[in-house]
Design a protein around this motif. Structure first.
Motif, PDB file in Angstrom:
ATOM      1  N   UNK A 146      -0.977 -10.716  -2.270  1.00 38.75           N
ATOM      2  CA  UNK A 146       0.174  -9.816  -2.312  1.00 38.75           C
ATOM      3  C   UNK A 146       1.451 -10.528  -2.749  1.00 38.75           C
ATOM      4  N   UNK A 147       1.523 -11.825  -2.546  1.00 41.90           N
ATOM      5  CA  UNK A 147       2.711 -12.568  -2.975  1.00 41.90           C
ATOM      6  C   UNK A 147       2.813 -12.611  -4.501  1.00 41.90           C
ATOM      7  N   UNK A 148       1.667 -12.438  -5.174  1.00 47.93           N
ATOM      8  CA  UNK A 148       1.636 -12.448  -6.637  1.00 47.93           C
ATOM      9  C   UNK A 148       1.284 -11.081  -7.211  1.00 47.93           C
ATOM     10  N   UNK A 149       1.183 -10.067  -6.342  1.00 52.43           N
ATOM     11  CA  UNK A 149       0.849  -8.708  -6.782  1.00 52.43           C
ATOM     12  C   UNK A 149      -0.402  -8.701  -7.653  1.00 52.43           C
ATOM     13  N   UNK A 150      -1.413  -9.420  -7.220  1.00 54.90           N
ATOM     14  CA  UNK A 150      -2.629  -9.570  -8.009  1.00 54.90           C
ATOM     15  C   UNK A 150      -3.856  -9.330  -7.132  1.00 54.90           C
ATOM     16  N   UNK A 151      -4.831  -8.660  -7.719  1.00 56.51           N
ATOM     17  CA  UNK A 151      -6.113  -8.460  -7.060  1.00 56.51           C
ATOM     18  C   UNK A 151      -7.193  -9.088  -7.935  1.00 56.51           C
ATOM     19  N   UNK A 152      -8.227  -9.620  -7.302  1.00 62.09           N
ATOM     20  CA  UNK A 152      -9.279 -10.343  -8.004  1.00 62.09           C
ATOM     21  C   UNK A 152     -10.637  -9.716  -7.723  1.00 62.09           C
TER      22      UNK A 152
END
Length: 124
Positions: A74-80
């Protein structure tokens, strides 16, 4: 509005691995769950995996359980989406989606925003 951009797709041999990423921009301060879906040629879009807003709940399709792992930063607004032990039947366009809610869901119609998709091809 939320914009989603997927990356990490490609061509891999059966048994190999790929890691997909989905970067979100725009109104990312809203509470939202994230999901991955895929669509093979001539088939409907199908659920792959989803993760709740805080990452505490994850759900997987039976076809990928034990092989794929969804996670988020969430700190990078990214999902993997880490995909291991890939099979030819995993070949599809993979889409990232955002749902303006905390809870995770498996139904495509419950998602509000979609990325453009990234191609994953698994050769036998």
């Amino acid at each position: 509005q939320v914009q989603l951009v997927e990356s990490g797709g490609g061509l891999v041999q059966a048994g190999g691995s790929l890691r997909l990423s989905c970067a979100a921009s725009g109104r990312t301060n809203s509470n939202y769950a994230m999901g991955w879906f895929r669509q093979a040629p001539g088939k409907d879009r199908e659920f792959v995996a989803t993760i709740s807003k805080n990452g505490g709940i994850t759900l997987y399709a039976d076809s990928v359980k034990g092989r794929f792992t969804i996670s988020r930063d969430n700190s990078k607004n990214t999902v993997f989406l880490q995909m291991n032990s890939l099979k030819p039947e995993d070949t599809a366009v993979y889409y990232c989606a955002a749902r303006i809610a905390v809870t995770a869901r498996t139904t495509p119609s419950t998602y509000d925003y979609w990325g453009q998709g990234t191609q994953v091809t698994v050769s036998s």
